[in-house]
Design an enzyme around this catalytic site. Structure first.
Site, PDB file in Angstrom:
ATOM      1  N   PHE A   1       3.395   6.533   2.145  1.00 47.79           N
ATOM      2  CA  PHE A   1       4.511   7.258   1.539  1.00 47.79           C
ATOM      3  C   PHE A   1       4.068   8.249   0.451  1.00 47.79           C
ATOM      4  CE2 PHE A   1       5.559   2.882   2.648  1.00 47.79           C
ATOM      5  CZ  PHE A   1       6.496   3.094   3.653  1.00 47.79           C
ATOM      6  N   SER A   2       2.763   8.348   0.216  1.00 49.64           N
ATOM      7  CA  SER A   2       2.244   9.173  -0.869  1.00 49.64           C
ATOM      8  C   SER A   2       2.282  10.657  -0.516  1.00 49.64           C
ATOM      9  CB  SER A   2       0.806   8.758  -1.195  1.00 49.64           C
ATOM     10  OG  SER A   2       0.239   9.629  -2.146  1.00 49.64           O
TER      11      SER A   2
ATOM     12  N   PRO B   1       0.807  -1.224   0.000  1.00 45.57           N
ATOM     13  CA  PRO B   1       0.000   0.000   0.000  1.00 45.57           C
ATOM     14  C   PRO B   1       0.841   1.275   0.000  1.00 45.57           C
ATOM     15  CG  PRO B   1      -0.938  -1.586   1.502  1.00 45.57           C
ATOM     16  CD  PRO B   1       0.370  -2.168   1.038  1.00 45.57           C
ATOM     17  N   CYS B   2       0.428   2.234  -0.838  1.00 49.01           N
ATOM     18  CA  CYS B   2       1.212   3.455  -1.012  1.00 49.01           C
ATOM     19  C   CYS B   2       0.853   4.612  -0.085  1.00 49.01           C
ATOM     20  CB  CYS B   2       1.125   3.928  -2.459  1.00 49.01           C
ATOM     21  SG  CYS B   2      -0.555   4.372  -2.991  1.00 49.01           S
ATOM     22  N   PRO B   3      -0.333   4.676   0.534  1.00 50.32           N
ATOM     23  CA  PRO B   3      -0.668   5.841   1.360  1.00 50.32           C
ATOM     24  C   PRO B   3       0.372   6.227   2.405  1.00 50.32           C
ATOM     25  CG  PRO B   3      -2.633   4.536   1.015  1.00 50.32           C
ATOM     26  CD  PRO B   3      -1.488   3.755   0.432  1.00 50.32           C
TER      27      PRO B   3
END
EC number: 2.1.1.37
Length: 393
Positions: free
Chosen positions: A94-95, A90-92
């Protein structure tokens, strides 16, 4: 070169598989998937709808599971048996669009990914995430170092951890992604950097056929003029801005924040929502003939993401669009996958060659060992002749 079926000699397990963007690319690169693990039910339905009906995917299992609760033992693999463990965690955390909590974000699955690496001991590891993990350099530097150190302690060598731009691999979209590839030492030295492989594909070129089909299917008077107006506008631009899938916590699907919508507008696309497919369209004025231009359908968004036209998405329109918007572009996954495949293949052949050479040395050693001590053959023959003569007398 795309390898499928019998030629797909290396195995893969993928976590956080989503709607299959990375899986499609690795499949085209030659990997034989043993399992695709995903928590979202709609995404799992998409995977099953495409994988289970295609014999080239073999016995690939689609597993609907929370990765934090999933047990690697359920895969039935012995340590070291798997060739590639891949995943887009999941990217959130580091987004740029989020709070960038990194390791403090409950959605961070890097620790679980590393646990699975330790449990399965694959020959290669591929992890995909947003550019924010690598930029700015100072924010997550310590966390990146921890990940690298953990992999190196497990005898992996980092092939690279860099940002690849989807536009450089035939995807008509600006979509930078951070890619980490690590391999066991015996394969690492065979890995080569992934160079850009394609000329830029524009939105006009990518959507030309599908947009014409949409206008033609509607059949309204003057549809040719509206289509030409769209095409002329689209030709003034190049690639699309980054597709944004969003999350279930927010409203319906659209094409991103204000800046992104403005970029879509310059391509003749209305970014205020997602259109129904031609066979489901009930409001041409909203979907096709808006003053802002036509809206994208889910299928067209998938084209912008680099999915093959045959890949189908399950769920209602908003859920399907989110699957597309959150996906990893298959052409980028294919490009990286081909390099991993080549390194595994070269490493395997080198190990086999060394094994053959060692076997040859053993055979040569056996041939040069002196025979057991005893009288020469000539003496044995003479003694037998003398024995016969003695009996005759």
């Amino acid at each position: 070169m795309t390898r499928t079926g019998p030629e797909a000699s290396f195995t893969s397990v993928e976590i956080c598989a989503g709607a299959g963007g990375q899986a499609v690319g690795l499949h085209m690169a030659g990997f034989r998937h043993l399992a695709l693990i995903e928590i979202d039910q709609d995404a799992c339905a998409t995977l099953r709808a495409n994988v289970e009906k295609d014999s080239s995917w073999g016995d690939c299992k689609v597993i609907n599971a929370d990765l934090k609760k999933f047990k690697s033992d359920d895969l039935g693999l012995k340590p070291g048996q798997l060739d590639l463990l891949a995943g887009g965690v999941p990217c959130p955390p580091f987004s740029f669009a989020g709070k960038q909590l990194g390791a403090d974000d409950e959605r961070d699955l890097f620790p679980r990914m590393l646990e699975m690496v330790a449990e399965l001991e694959p020959k290669a590891v591929m992890i995909e995430n947003v550019r924010g993990l690598l930029e700015p350099e100072h924010k997550f530097a310590a966390y990146r170092s921890e990940i690298v150190e953990a992999l190196e302690k497990m005898d992996y060598r980092i092939c690279y951890w860099r940002v690849l731009e989807a536009r450089d691999y035939g995807v008509p979209q600006l979509r930078p992604r951070a890619i980490l590839v690590a391999m066991k030492a015996e394969y690492h030295r065979h890995f080569k950097w992934v160079e850009p492989q394609h000329a830029v594909v524009t939105v006009a070129a990518a959507l030309r056929q599908s947009m014409r089909s949409r206008f033609q299917a509607d059949g309204s008077a003057g549809w040719e003029k509206f289509y030409k107006n769209w095409l002329d506008q689209a030709k003034l631009g190049s690639v699309a801005p980054t597709l944004v899938g969003g999350s279930k916590k927010h409203g319906g699907a659209d094409l991103g924040p204000t800046r992104a919508k403005e970029a879509w507008g310059k391509l003749g696309i209305c970014g205020l929502g997602v259109a129904n497919e031609p066979e489901e369209m009930t409001s041409p004025e909203r979907d096709l003939y808006s003053p802002r231009g036509p809206k994208l359908t889910v299928r067209q968004a998938a084209i912008i993401q680099g999915f093959p036209k045959t890949w189908k998405f399950s769920g209602r329109k908003t859920a399907a669009y989110r699957q597309v918007g959150n996906a990893f572009p298959p052409p980028v996954a294919k490009a990286v996958g081909e390099q991993i495949f080549a390194a595994l293949d070269a490493g395997k052949k080198e190990l086999e060659r060394r094994k053959a050479e060692d076997h040859g040395k053993e055979m040569l050693f056996d041939m040069t060992v002196p025979a057991p001590s005893g009288p020469p053959r000539s003496e044995l023959v003479d003694s037998r002749r003398n024995l016969k003569r003695a009996k005759v007398r």
